[in-house]
Design a protein around this motif. Structure first.
Motif, PDB file in Angstrom:
ATOM      1  N   PHE A 249       0.829  -1.199   0.000  1.00  0.00           N
ATOM      2  CA  PHE A 249       0.000   0.000   0.000  1.00  0.00           C
ATOM      3  C   PHE A 249       0.865   1.251   0.000  1.00  0.00           C
ATOM      4  O   PHE A 249       1.962   1.237   0.550  1.00  0.00           O
TER       5      PHE A 249
ATOM      6  N   TYR B 278      -2.942   2.803   3.043  1.00  0.00           N
ATOM      7  CA  TYR B 278      -2.618   2.065   4.260  1.00  0.00           C
ATOM      8  C   TYR B 278      -3.373   2.642   5.462  1.00  0.00           C
ATOM      9  O   TYR B 278      -3.990   1.906   6.234  1.00  0.00           O
TER      10      TYR B 278
ATOM     11  N   LYS C 123       1.865  -7.116   5.293  1.00  0.00           N
ATOM     12  CA  LYS C 123       1.575  -5.875   4.575  1.00  0.00           C
ATOM     13  C   LYS C 123       2.833  -5.012   4.547  1.00  0.00           C
ATOM     14  O   LYS C 123       3.575  -4.955   5.526  1.00  0.00           O
TER      15      LYS C 123
ATOM     16  N   VAL D 235       4.054  -0.984   3.533  1.00  0.00           N
ATOM     17  CA  VAL D 235       3.567   0.354   3.249  1.00  0.00           C
ATOM     18  C   VAL D 235       4.723   1.206   2.729  1.00  0.00           C
ATOM     19  O   VAL D 235       5.785   1.246   3.330  1.00  0.00           O
TER      20      VAL D 235
ATOM     21  N   SER E 247       4.612   1.197  11.763  1.00  0.00           N
ATOM     22  CA  SER E 247       3.258   0.774  11.415  1.00  0.00           C
ATOM     23  C   SER E 247       2.625   0.108  12.628  1.00  0.00           C
ATOM     24  O   SER E 247       3.248  -0.717  13.285  1.00  0.00           O
TER      25      SER E 247
ATOM     26  N   SER F 237       2.567  -5.498   9.594  1.00  0.00           N
ATOM     27  CA  SER F 237       2.895  -4.423   8.649  1.00  0.00           C
ATOM     28  C   SER F 237       4.356  -4.002   8.787  1.00  0.00           C
ATOM     29  O   SER F 237       4.896  -3.950   9.887  1.00  0.00           O
TER      30      SER F 237
END
Length: 185
Positions: free
Chosen positions: A49, A54, A82, A84, A92, A97
């Protein structure tokens, strides 16, 4: 080597956000569509993202409202690794993340070369445009929605060269949406 895929909704006039940056117009609630989205969410992937997308996702998917809306998607969104892309975010808070460090294109090229599942971008228009320009995206799954926004931001805004794509699949839904799957040509 992992592939990089894009999944995004677009309007008939080519926008993926409206003039205010909103994407809620693209959310369908009918059973056929929810089954398709749930099936897609169960695929093995790691998410990528941009910071704006995000923040939006991290503010919704860990909530009880999201759990009530679509439990299959919630599970995938919260448990999947994930990444970002952000120059301003230092850490994050959302589970699983990682903030990518350094320049976007080399960082994503390294992710593609690493061990692991394919990567999937949702939203994140500036990330899509930059990685399309660098020819790092292997597949685009675009949901053509049956409405015109009359303005907004295009998914490929900022690209300076043409992007040749080959249609690989299409599916028409009763709600009027058409899912188009393209590969880099």
């Amino acid at each position: 080597m992992a592939e990089l895929h894009v999944y995004n909704s677009i309007s008939l006039d080519g926008a993926f956000t409206d003039a205010a940056g909103d994407m809620s117009w693209a959310h369908h609630r009918d059973p056929e569509w929810l089954a398709f989205v749930g099936s897609n969410a169960r695929g093995a992937a790691r998410y990528l993202f941009g910071r704006v997308t995000y923040d939006m996702m991290a503010g919704f998917w860990p909530t009880p409202a999201a759990q009530m809306m679509n439990p299959d998607v919630v599970k995938a969104m919260n448990e999947t690794p994930k990444f970002v892309a952000s120059r301003s975010l230092e850490r994050s808070a959302w589970s699983n993340s990682t903030v990518l460090q350094g320049e976007l294109v080399p960082a994503v090229a390294a992710l593609k070369a690493s061990e692991g599942a394919d990567l999937l971008i949702m939203g994140s228009g500036s990330v899509v445009a930059q990685l399309s320009e660098a020819r790092l995206i292997d597949q685009y799954q675009l949901v053509l929605n049956p409405l015109a926004l009359g303005g907004g931001r295009t998914l490929f805004q900022g690209m300076t060269a043409q992007l040749p794509l080959e249609l690989r699949d299409s599916r028409v839904f009763r709600n009027g949406s058409v899912v188009l799957t393209y590969r880099l040509g």
